[in-house]
Design a protein around this motif. Sequence first.
Motif, PDB file in Angstrom:
ATOM      1  N   LEU A 742      40.682  58.959 100.206  1.00  0.00           N
ATOM      2  CA  LEU A 742      41.597  58.767 101.207  1.00  0.00           C
ATOM      3  C   LEU A 742      42.089  57.219 101.167  1.00  0.00           C
ATOM      4  CD1 LEU A 742      39.805  59.893 104.649  1.00  0.00           C
ATOM      5  CD2 LEU A 742      41.634  60.828 103.498  1.00  0.00           C
ATOM      6  N   HIS A 743      40.970  56.186 100.437  1.00  0.00           N
ATOM      7  CA  HIS A 743      41.393  54.890 100.521  1.00  0.00           C
ATOM      8  C   HIS A 743      42.080  54.493  99.143  1.00  0.00           C
ATOM      9  CE1 HIS A 743      37.610  53.344 103.276  1.00  0.00           C
ATOM     10  NE2 HIS A 743      38.756  54.113 103.965  1.00  0.00           N
ATOM     11  N   PRO A 748      50.528  57.602 101.197  1.00  0.00           N
ATOM     12  CA  PRO A 748      49.827  56.184 101.200  1.00  0.00           C
ATOM     13  C   PRO A 748      48.380  56.210 101.483  1.00  0.00           C
ATOM     14  CG  PRO A 748      51.056  56.558 103.074  1.00  0.00           C
ATOM     15  CD  PRO A 748      51.419  57.491 102.519  1.00  0.00           C
ATOM     16  N   PRO A 749      47.538  55.387 101.111  1.00  0.00           N
ATOM     17  CA  PRO A 749      46.100  55.076 101.506  1.00  0.00           C
ATOM     18  C   PRO A 749      46.092  55.212 103.063  1.00  0.00           C
ATOM     19  CG  PRO A 749      46.583  53.505 100.063  1.00  0.00           C
ATOM     20  CD  PRO A 749      48.080  53.987 100.491  1.00  0.00           C
ATOM     21  N   ILE A 750      44.984  55.663 103.313  1.00  0.00           N
ATOM     22  CA  ILE A 750      44.466  56.258 104.857  1.00  0.00           C
ATOM     23  C   ILE A 750      43.104  55.405 105.078  1.00  0.00           C
ATOM     24  CG2 ILE A 750      43.945  57.879 106.464  1.00  0.00           C
ATOM     25  CD1 ILE A 750      45.845  59.878 104.504  1.00  0.00           C
ATOM     26  N   ILE A 751      43.227  54.922 106.577  1.00  0.00           N
ATOM     27  CA  ILE A 751      41.983  54.452 107.050  1.00  0.00           C
ATOM     28  C   ILE A 751      41.542  55.639 107.975  1.00  0.00           C
ATOM     29  CG2 ILE A 751      40.653  52.573 108.197  1.00  0.00           C
ATOM     30  CD1 ILE A 751      42.941  50.770 107.256  1.00  0.00           C
ATOM     31  N   HIS A 752      40.311  56.093 107.953  1.00  0.00           N
ATOM     32  CA  HIS A 752      39.948  57.092 108.858  1.00  0.00           C
ATOM     33  C   HIS A 752      39.716  56.388 110.210  1.00  0.00           C
ATOM     34  CE1 HIS A 752      37.334  60.196 110.593  1.00  0.00           C
ATOM     35  NE2 HIS A 752      37.852  60.930 109.616  1.00  0.00           N
ATOM     36  N   ARG A 753      38.870  55.609 110.270  1.00  0.00           N
ATOM     37  CA  ARG A 753      38.593  54.904 111.685  1.00  0.00           C
ATOM     38  C   ARG A 753      37.573  55.633 112.423  1.00  0.00           C
ATOM     39  NH1 ARG A 753      42.965  52.128 115.954  1.00  0.00           N
ATOM     40  NH2 ARG A 753      43.827  54.326 115.922  1.00  0.00           N
ATOM     41  N   ASP A 754      37.063  56.767 112.017  1.00  0.00           N
ATOM     42  CA  ASP A 754      36.048  57.314 113.100  1.00  0.00           C
ATOM     43  C   ASP A 754      35.167  58.095 111.923  1.00  0.00           C
ATOM     44  OD1 ASP A 754      35.051  57.931 115.472  1.00  0.00           O
ATOM     45  OD2 ASP A 754      36.116  59.610 116.018  1.00  0.00           O
ATOM     46  N   LEU A 775      42.193  59.568 114.754  1.00  0.00           N
ATOM     47  CA  LEU A 775      42.447  58.323 115.023  1.00  0.00           C
ATOM     48  C   LEU A 775      42.805  57.283 113.908  1.00  0.00           C
ATOM     49  CD1 LEU A 775      39.104  57.399 117.271  1.00  0.00           C
ATOM     50  CD2 LEU A 775      41.396  57.989 118.046  1.00  0.00           C
ATOM     51  N   SER A 776      43.234  58.254 112.785  1.00  0.00           N
ATOM     52  CA  SER A 776      43.284  57.531 111.367  1.00  0.00           C
ATOM     53  C   SER A 776      44.485  56.693 111.451  1.00  0.00           C
ATOM     54  CB  SER A 776      43.570  58.503 110.214  1.00  0.00           C
ATOM     55  OG  SER A 776      42.380  59.544 110.311  1.00  0.00           O
ATOM     56  N   LYS A 777      44.734  56.097 110.690  1.00  0.00           N
ATOM     57  CA  LYS A 777      45.768  54.917 110.443  1.00  0.00           C
ATOM     58  C   LYS A 777      46.050  54.668 108.850  1.00  0.00           C
ATOM     59  CE  LYS A 777      47.026  52.949 114.306  1.00  0.00           C
ATOM     60  NZ  LYS A 777      48.363  52.974 114.807  1.00  0.00           N
ATOM     61  N   MET A 804      35.597  42.871 116.974  1.00  0.00           N
ATOM     62  CA  MET A 804      35.921  41.321 117.678  1.00  0.00           C
ATOM     63  C   MET A 804      37.358  40.919 117.155  1.00  0.00           C
ATOM     64  SD  MET A 804      32.849  41.128 119.116  1.00  0.00           S
ATOM     65  CE  MET A 804      33.058  39.128 119.359  1.00  0.00           C
ATOM     66  N   THR A 805      38.342  41.389 116.311  1.00  0.00           N
ATOM     67  CA  THR A 805      39.209  40.784 115.878  1.00  0.00           C
ATOM     68  C   THR A 805      40.384  41.940 115.755  1.00  0.00           C
ATOM     69  OG1 THR A 805      39.038  41.533 113.391  1.00  0.00           O
ATOM     70  CG2 THR A 805      38.349  39.532 114.117  1.00  0.00           C
ATOM     71  N   GLN A 806      40.109  43.163 116.305  1.00  0.00           N
ATOM     72  CA  GLN A 806      41.392  44.018 116.198  1.00  0.00           C
ATOM     73  C   GLN A 806      41.830  44.265 114.832  1.00  0.00           C
ATOM     74  OE1 GLN A 806      43.721  44.164 119.957  1.00  0.00           O
ATOM     75  NE2 GLN A 806      42.825  42.197 119.940  1.00  0.00           N
ATOM     76  N   GLN A 807      41.339  43.729 113.791  1.00  0.00           N
ATOM     77  CA  GLN A 807      42.092  43.940 112.513  1.00  0.00           C
ATOM     78  C   GLN A 807      41.307  44.918 111.722  1.00  0.00           C
ATOM     79  OE1 GLN A 807      42.341  40.187 110.616  1.00  0.00           O
ATOM     80  NE2 GLN A 807      43.664  39.199 111.919  1.00  0.00           N
ATOM     81  N   LEU A 808      41.934  46.137 111.480  1.00  0.00           N
ATOM     82  CA  LEU A 808      41.306  47.171 110.733  1.00  0.00           C
ATOM     83  C   LEU A 808      41.719  47.379 109.352  1.00  0.00           C
ATOM     84  CD1 LEU A 808      40.061  49.991 111.375  1.00  0.00           C
ATOM     85  CD2 LEU A 808      42.262  51.078 111.457  1.00  0.00           C
ATOM     86  N   THR A 809      40.498  47.399 108.530  1.00  0.00           N
ATOM     87  CA  THR A 809      40.649  47.579 107.134  1.00  0.00           C
ATOM     88  C   THR A 809      39.869  48.564 106.652  1.00  0.00           C
ATOM     89  OG1 THR A 809      38.666  46.320 106.442  1.00  0.00           O
ATOM     90  CG2 THR A 809      40.692  44.998 107.099  1.00  0.00           C
TER      91      THR A 809
END
Length: 951
Positions: A742-743, A748-754, A775-777, A804-809
């Motif tokens: 996924l990464h 394009p690459p995907i962040i799973h997030r869950d 919830l993926s992005k 804490m930052t709302q910045q997803l990587t």
Amino acid sequence: MMGSRVQVFLLVISIQILLVAAQTNEDFAVLKSLKDVWDNTPRNWEGSDPCGNGWVGIQCTNSRVTAITLGSIGLTGNLSGDLQLLSELQILDLSYNKGLTGPLPASIGSLKKLTNLILVGCGFSGPIPSAIGSLPRLLILSLTSNSFTGPIPPEIGHLSNLFWLDLADNMLSGRLPVSDGTTPGLDMLVNMKHFHFGKNQLAGTIPPKLFSPNMSLIHVLFEDNNFSGSIPSTLGLVQSLEVLRLDRNLLTGPVPSNLNNLVHVSELYLSNNQLSGSLPNLTGMNVLNYVDMSNNTFDESEIPLWFSTLQPLTTLKMENTQLKGQVPVSLFSLPLLQTVVLRNNQLNGTLDVGSSHSDQLQLIDFQNNFIVDYDEGGGFKNKLILAGNPICRETGQTKTYCDIQQSNSTSYSTPQKNCVPSGCRINQISSPNCVCAYPYTGNLSFRAPSFSDLGNSSIYTSLEESLMNSFRLHQLPVDAVSLSNPTKNADDYLVLRLESFPSGEDRFNRTGISAVAFVLSNQTFKPPHNFGPFVFNANSYGYFAESTGHHKSSNTGIIIGAAAGGSVLLLLALLVGIYAFRQKRRAEIADKQNNPFAAWDPRKDSGDVPQLKGARSFSFEELKKCTNSFSEANVIGSGGYGQVYKGVLHSGRLVAVKRAQRGSMQGGLEFKTEIELLSRVHHKNVVSLVGFCFEHDEQMLVYEYIPNGSLKESLSGKSGIRLDWTRRLRIAIGAARGLQYLHELANPPIIHRDIKTNNILLDERLTAKVADFGLSKLMGDPEKGHVTTQVKGTMGYMDPEYYMTQQLTEKSDVYSFGVVMLELITARQPIEKGKYIVREVKQYMDKTKLLYNLQEILDPSILVTPLKGLEKFVDLALSCVEDAGAERPKMGDVVKEIENIMQIAGLNPNADSASTSSSYEAVSKGYDHPYSDESLFVYSGTFPPSKIEPQ
């Protein structure tokens, strides 16, 4: 003038009709050619539209024939070469029609879309045509129980998608073909799961090249052939193997020592060969249930003490294997032991079964040894046979154990269910529900069961339940099943008589019989694990609800047809108009099916038509039917999104249907975005999207069905699957590879997030598959390296930096995966009774001590075997859960490190997984960590959270 225009109009319409119907008529012509050479075709095979008229056994898509399933209806005749013209045919199942004879036409190789070719229990003969190797999509090739002769075609090696190859019970001869650089061979079938070649006349050596480490085989059944030479050591490289049958051949030489590496083998048959050398050491086979090495010429040996270490063992057969000396009492203490057959050896002394023998032990057969006494103090009450020993032969003992009393059968029959059977007509049988009917019967033959106690009724009850669940799942007209007469036959197969009783009527029609036959011949039915691979041999059925089928035309029929033709001409103009309208409607339906988004409405903020890769659109009615009207019995999961149902598609494929409840449905644009994303994901460690439904105000996603549930269920013990250290490492590498894909490889690459253990599913081989992309992005701008988004995910797994930052990587997924790794070794939830798993591990850890001093919090079920590589596994997990994302490894690095750990543990990282399974209060240091002492949460809201609701 007006009349001429009408005639021209009708002529144009007629031509259009002919053009639209041309392909359908071609399919009809093929079916008619089959009808002409077959007797006993179904009664409703009349008219010129097999799709529109619903011919029995014929399934169509867009007016093209895609499946022919005509099992057990008494067909006789040959297979027409015209079959090649059915260019859209995907499934051909003619099983259990013993009157179908003659050769298999070479033209069958033209059916390029064929996925299932199933001809079990027919009368076909001659060679298997090499053209079968030209079927690129073939998944299942089952030609069991025919009269095929000649060699196995090497061209089968071209079938790269094939996973089921069953050629058993024929008269095949020659050698097993392997590739040589110019010709193909069976060694090329790296995706193959099943080599079933038993009961043929195959000869020559078993080629060492046939097996390799990258193969996926789970069943190698070569019994009852004429194979000679030694067992190739390359067989020990196939780590996925579960059942191995080489019995009743002419094999010689020693058993390769690396066979001990086959740690997933549960049934091992080496009997009735000419094997020599020392007895093979099987201590590495720690899931072994059934061992038969009888009738070989092994060196003289005492009973090895390692026999007593095979804890799962149910059956040990070592007849005529040069065993000598005293029988160790520890042998009988194995907890699951049912049968011990050591007759015709040189065992001596006093036989002592001991008082701690297994409660399941039913038979001890030590005929024809040198045993002089028997200690009866152990209280063994079941079958003991000592005939032919000095204790019986020379002392004149008249004990029951001096008689030969072994039996290979039992009188079991399915009991009736709290009802009183009534008198039935001749040939009718009272079902377990006390309903008189004409059942569909046959024999279920299990080729490698893991048990030998045929008198245990509970195992048959589980099989009956499994059969009925399968029939209900496929919505078959079966009211009840009955099993009877369990017997071990000369092939050492467990044979059970099966009776399937019709529902609602006293007899089946042809459609019902064919449907039941298809489920059994197509291996759609999966028996309980301890029964192993099976084949069904059906009896002919002579009680169809409708009258007898097609017979050859007579002159009377021709005359009547000619007379009726004149009347038909008078109605032609009217019928042309009706037919044109009907064809137009079919074309519209076909267009909708070919273009799933024909009805997508951009005015409803759903965007342009989605661009998909491999997924298809399902109608609401299709999914309603495949889930039995969304029956509660089909529910296999639920959550905030809605419920997940098990379903069976028209093709027989099992799927999981995720149906959104009204309040949780996304907008059209979001739903479109999600299915576009999912349709791009294709990897063995990621659950694949089969399709979706977006109609009737419904949003449904259709996934591949994953049978063994979630990793969370297995770790908690709910699934009943035992996860040892080896299996956990394989699950870890599978899930890591899915995330790496996924990464790094998805486009394009995907962040799973869950990422969490609930979203890692286990298939039938316990291969891990990453699931649930709700919830993926998509990966953000590479320049920025992150996506700014509101915080969503599951508390306990969530990256604190993202929180804490709302910045997803992508490092947010790495953090979640680190928590999963810790969950794998502790079997604890991330947050449990106020304890957070990451803090717990760090609190207990002492790198100067064995296993980092973590024994107290490790899952006890993995402490029974050496935990090679555990320390490095913990180091890797803790590096993944570093507070700062920059200090965490990438998933590609995680994969490489787990592969290194697996090699330390003596595992092949590229082999498949296994089959058939004081309160602590953390001291606050001022760091505002997002995890409280509450239970496991799901957080999906705006930031900062004002309230977090429990999952």
